[in-house]
Write an enzyme that holds these catalytic residues in place. Structure first.
Site, short mmCIF file in Angstrom:
data_model
loop_
_atom_site.label_atom_id
_atom_site.label_comp_id
_atom_site.label_asym_id
_atom_site.label_seq_id
_atom_site.Cartn_x
_atom_site.Cartn_y
_atom_site.Cartn_z
N GLY A 295 8.04 -2.41 6.56
CA GLY A 295 8.75 -2.63 5.59
C GLY A 295 10.02 -2.15 5.80
N GLY B 96 7.35 -0.33 -0.10
CA GLY B 96 7.88 -1.29 1.22
C GLY B 96 8.84 -2.02 0.28
N THR C 195 1.22 -10.32 4.40
CA THR C 195 1.98 -9.78 2.78
C THR C 195 1.75 -11.21 2.46
OG1 THR C 195 3.13 -8.06 3.28
CG2 THR C 195 4.04 -9.30 1.85
N THR D 150 8.45 -10.53 5.32
CA THR D 150 7.15 -9.54 5.78
C THR D 150 6.99 -9.05 6.75
OG1 THR D 150 4.75 -9.88 6.12
CG2 THR D 150 6.21 -12.06 6.66
N GLY D 151 6.93 -8.17 7.47
CA GLY D 151 7.38 -7.08 8.13
C GLY D 151 7.29 -5.55 7.86
N1 ASP Z 1 7.02 -5.34 4.18
C1 ASP Z 1 5.31 -5.39 4.05
C2 ASP Z 1 5.72 -3.38 3.54
O1 ASP Z 1 5.84 -3.13 4.08
C3 ASP Z 1 4.33 -4.94 4.60
C4 ASP Z 1 3.61 -6.91 5.51
O2 ASP Z 1 4.51 -7.46 5.36
O3 ASP Z 1 3.02 -7.76 5.84
O4 ASP Z 1 4.72 -2.78 2.42
#
Ligand code: ASP
Length: 311
Positions: A231, A207, A177, A228-229
């Site tokens: 979600g 997310g 992200t 980011t992570g």
């Molecule tokens: N946090 C983002 C989501 O869940 C995905 C990501 O950060 O890789 O949409």
């Protein structure tokens, strides 16, 4: 005695947290991602150096990453289960706590630009899907051919995920992200986040990225945060707002607050990364994945670009 230069501005960006390691990324991939991060940082720096606002800086940095096909936002976004690209973004101004967010976009080249327009020109905070795109048209943002977003590599990743038949979406978090946080010369902070979400997402899944308080938050009394992570866990922990609340009310330092909230996400089974900037210009990185594409710079001349956890 060493002289210290007063901090006039600071910016930090991320291009997503994920499973990348020095063993799984070759030199060419490292170079292309570092170049993309550097270009985005420069776009934000150019705004801040000339006295522009933190809001303008984070929007500029994120738009560069959206246009870069190597990051999961805008062009190069991951594919949904049905083979489309659905984009989410948010932006927040710490000075006024004005915010704008959009989700489920399929035809807007720079979702962060639309989120900013929602914040600055609309009566609402969060618009989704066809309505958000109608709002865009009403405000002079033209739709583009969805083919712009699609890249062969992301399609291959969707096909690989479907072949594994392992789950509903890519919980392995390989692709990230993008986001930015900045502190401008007037002392204000802002945050922005933009994403294609998770490979193979379906049922209109959204997310944390566009959710104000989860993946994105900014408050001049505390900090600006972009996440980011995983979600789902970031939403449940209300990560970005929780970090700001701990700084503002709990008296915790930015790094301690960020580490503590990311640990809570971990206790729920989530992983990821967070970038933070404070009104004093302190920048913070935290990650529980093997890597996070990231960079930061400030008016003292400090400049860093990094990918792996131990960099
Ligand atoms: N946090 C983002 C989501 O869940 C995905 C990501 O950060 O890789 O949409």
């Amino acid at each position: 005695m060493q002289e210290t230069t007063p901090q006039q501005w600071a910016i930090a960006i991320h291009g997503g947290a994920g499973a990348m390691t020095p063993e799984t990324m070759d030199a060419a991939a490292v170079a292309v991602h570092e170049a993309g991060l550097s270009a985005a940082l420069e776009a934000g720096e150019a705004v801040l150096r000339t006295g522009g606002s933190a809001v303008a800086a984070v929007a500029a940095a994120v738009a560069v990453l959206e246009d870069d096909p190597h990051f999961n936002a805008g062009r190069g976004a991951v594919f949904t289960y049905h083979g489309t690209n659905e984009l989410d973004a948010a932006i927040m101004d710490g000075a006024s706590r004005a915010a704008g967010a959009v989700s489920g976009l399929t035809r807007i080249r720079n979702p962060v630009q639309l989120a900013r327009t929602v914040m600055e020109a609309g009566p609402h905070v969060f618009l989704s899907g066809a309505g958000a795109e109608e709002f865009a048209a009403d405000h002079g943002i033209d739709p583009i051919d969805p083919a712009w977003f699609a890249t062969p590599e992301r399609l291959r990743q969707l096909e690989e995920l479907k072949a594994q038949k392992s789950g509903w979406f890519d919980a392995g978090l390989k692709y990230g992200t993008v986001g930015a946080v900045a502190r401008d010369q007037a002392g204000h902070v802002a945050a922005a986040t933009s994403t294609g979400g998770l490979t193979g997402k379906r049922w209109g899944r959204i997310g944390d990225s566009p959710l104000i308080g989860a993946g994105t938050y900014a408050d001049d009394r505390a900090a600006a945060v972009s996440c980011t992570g995983s979600g789902e866990q970031f939403i449940r922990a209300g990560v970005a707002h929780e970090i700001c609340a701990r700084i503002r009310l709990g008296g915790q330092g930015a790094q301690a607050a960020t580490d503590a909230v990311l640990a809570e996400v971990g206790a729920m089974g989530g992983v990821g990364g967070i970038i933070v900037v404070t009104p004093a210009g302190e920048t913070v990185f935290a990650l529980t994945t093997p890597g996070m594409f990231r960079a930061r710079s400030d008016s003292t001349g400090r400049r860093e670009v990094a990918i792996f956890a131990l960099d």
